[in-house]
Design an enzyme around this catalytic site. Structure first.
Site, PDB file in Angstrom:
ATOM      1  N   ASP A 113       7.404  -0.029  -6.007  1.00 53.63           N
ATOM      2  CA  ASP A 113       6.523  -0.221  -4.861  1.00 53.63           C
ATOM      3  C   ASP A 113       5.984   1.095  -4.308  1.00 53.63           C
ATOM      4  OD1 ASP A 113       5.567  -2.021  -2.571  1.00 53.63           O
ATOM      5  OD2 ASP A 113       6.845  -0.615  -1.467  1.00 53.63           O
ATOM      6  N   GLU A 125       3.150   0.541  -8.647  1.00 50.66           N
ATOM      7  CA  GLU A 125       2.102   0.069  -7.756  1.00 50.66           C
ATOM      8  C   GLU A 125       1.535   1.241  -6.972  1.00 50.66           C
ATOM      9  OE1 GLU A 125       1.458  -2.571  -3.713  1.00 50.66           O
ATOM     10  OE2 GLU A 125       2.915  -0.968  -3.946  1.00 50.66           O
TER      11      GLU A 125
END
Length: 574
Positions: A232, A302
């Site tokens: 993330d 990401e």
């Protein structure tokens, strides 16, 4: 009805020819790893299936519905965070990386789910959230107390004082959730950095002990058998050590932004060179497990950043980097006004910039973005699923896209997403992520079969009575049936290994081919096309030898906007 028969006809043609015994496909003598051809399916656990009636989805609910993954051809399930958390950002504020939050169940529940998926031949990856923890993590509590070795696990900075001797933050850095990225801690007497919510303090990756702790968090779940991670928010791992002020945009641009973060450029708080080295170190941890059993654990990063910076996450010959950085081009670069040129640019922008020998991936939705059917219209659901599933590389599906779910209208008084709340009642509709996170629509029973509770954690979309999985399973041609057929097509060698060529056939028609060539007394030339037209045009079934053949609007015969695929093969003497 005409649309349904045409879709079925084309899918039948595609399956017939790609599976024909006389199909010749060039053998590249190179095996493909599982992740390079996989369909990854993102499950947002709170919204998938509630098994205990508390209105919140959980691990047992996912296990209960695991056969759905097998049914639609999913190869790997990606779970959004399931770790212990006070839920300020619904799991992305982690207070213990090695425990399951009780809202979702227990470690036994996770082991049971993993066992179930494995029995179905489906892999599982987890979210790894390295940029920040919860302010309720024991590390943060000890860092506040300046207890070693936790004293510098987080980014702390002394206050500044203005001309009136009032305390102010160290610089002008802003949170992605709007407002200053600094919060004062009275006990420690310093500000701490949080690039997201104040309850998500940023970790300090210039601290070696912290880095070792995070690597051990990776190993904990790898030891339990997970097949990799989605990592993330990677661009934010490091910040300028001099804490230089970010650059404010020209005022005529800045005043248009409701989120204060978007009022600045961010050269000092994202995409620092050290970030890429840290990703390499994380990759080294995953690759340790190849030596144990020869199996690859995948890492997908990401980062909403520039193409140049995104491509750096692929690494190089000496620093492997991630297996894939997420490709958000089909989200960021397309809207319901996009013509064929925009679609071609969205596809080619990734393929043209991707380093040689790397694997592409395609993403058309996730828990942070408005749903596909809301962004591009319900008519484009099949179209985009075809694009997503048949382009070269891995495909990512956000739960509900296989049935064409759309965003749910969430009132201000129902809003719980911190990004939406920070925007206030005037701006929350633009920034809140709640609408895309509404519960999965299983059937037409109360609350779409998601929960027996009278109050699910987010409102169920009121269209569930007609748009749900059970209804689409009973239909001869539906988003669900199209998706299943596409998943089967992905198993063919032409789709997994075939070359790619995309063309604009007119202003509103984009087509591409996937083909493989092999000469053995004759050449088998695959012939395939995907045709896109927007809502102002219609649909055409075209039989052409050249991808450059023009199509006039008068030849378009179906009044819907979607792709068609006709994967056929043409025998031709060499």
């Amino acid at each position: 009805m005409r649309r349904e028969w045409m879709v079925l006809l084309l899918l039948n043609v595609a399956e017939y020819f790609t599976n024909a015994k006389n199909t010749c496909v060039e053998d590249e003598n190179k095996s493909l790893e599982w992740w390079q051809t996989a369909v990854f399916y993102q499950v947002y656990p709170r919204s998938f299936k509630d098994s205990n009636g508390d209105g919140i989805g959980d691990l047992k609910g996912i296990e209960e519905k695991a056969e759905h993954f097998k049914d639609i051809g999913v190869d790997c399930v990606w779970l959004s965070p399931i770790f212990k958390s006070p839920m300020a950002d619904f799991g992305y504020d982690i207070s213990d990386y090695n425990k399951i939050d009780s809202v979702y169940g227990t470690m036994d529940d996770f082991v049971s789910l993993h066992k179930k998926l494995k029995s179905l031949g489906i892999k599982i990856i987890l979210d790894f959230v390295p940029n920040h923890s919860s302010d309720e993590h024991e590390w943060f509590k000890k860092s506040v107390e300046k207890i070693m070795p936790y004293k510098d696990y987080y980014v702390w900075k002394d206050a500044k004082f203005d001309e009136n001797n009032l305390r102010i933050p160290p610089n002008n850095w802003q949170s992605l959730f709007s407002n200053p990225a600094w919060t004062w801690n009275e006990k420690r007497g310093q500000y701490y950095l949080h690039q997201f919510d104040p309850k998500q303090p940023d970790l300090n990756y210039r601290n070696k002990e912290l880095v070792d702790e995070m690597k051990n968090n990776l190993r904990f779940w790898l030891d339990l058998g997970v097949d990799g991670y989605r990592v993330d928010a990677v661009p934010f791992l490091f910040e300028d050590p001099n804490f230089s002020d970010d650059i404010r945009k020209p005022e005529e641009l800045a005043i248009k932004e409701k989120n204060t973060y978007d009022q600045y450029y961010h050269p000092y708080t994202m995409d620092l060179d050290e970030t890429y080295d840290m990703i390499n170190q994380f990759r080294d941890v995953l690759d340790e497990y190849i030596l144990k059993d020869g199996k690859i654990r995948v890492m997908i990063t990401e980062g909403y950043t520039s193409m140049e910076n995104t491509m750096r996450y692929y690494g190089n010959e000496t620093n492997l980097g991630a297996h894939m950085p997420f490709n958000f081009g089909l989200i960021d670069r397309l809207n319901d006004f996009s013509n064929a040129t925009k679609f071609k640019e969205a596809v080619n922008n990734w393929l043209d910039n991707m380093p040689d020998g790397k694997c592409a991936n395609w993403v058309i939705g996730n828990h942070d973005q408005p749903r596909l059917a809301t962004r591009l219209g319900s008519e484009m659901v099949d179209a985009m699923n075809m694009l997503n599933m048949l382009l070269p590389g891995a495909a990512f599906t956000y739960m509900g896209e296989e049935i064409g779910m759309s965003d749910t209208a969430v009132r201000w008084d129902q809003t719980i997403d911190p990004r939406g709340l920070n925007a206030g009642p005037d701006g929350y509709r633009t920034l809140s992520r709640d609408p895309a996170r509404s519960p999965y629509q299983w059937n037409s029973s109360a609350n779409a079969g998601f929960t027996v509770s009278s109050k699910p954690w987010l409102p169920v979309n009121p269209n569930y009575w007609r748009l749900n999985l059970d209804a689409q399973r009973k239909q001869h041609c539906s988003h669900y049936t199209v998706y299943k057929r596409l998943a089967r097509l992905r198993k063919t060698r032409t789709v997994q290994r075939g070359s790619f060529d995309g063309r604009e056939l007119s202003e509103w028609v984009y087509a591409f081919t996937r083909y493989s060539l092999k000469t053995n007394g004759f050449t088998m030339r695959p012939k395939s096309a995907m045709v896109l037209c927007n809502k102002r045009h219609s649909l055409v079934l075209s039989s052409f030898s050249s991808a450059t053949q023009s199509i006039s609007s008068s030849s378009l015969v179906f009044p819907v906007a979607m792709f068609l695929v006709a994967l056929g093969f043409l025998l031709k003497n060499p």
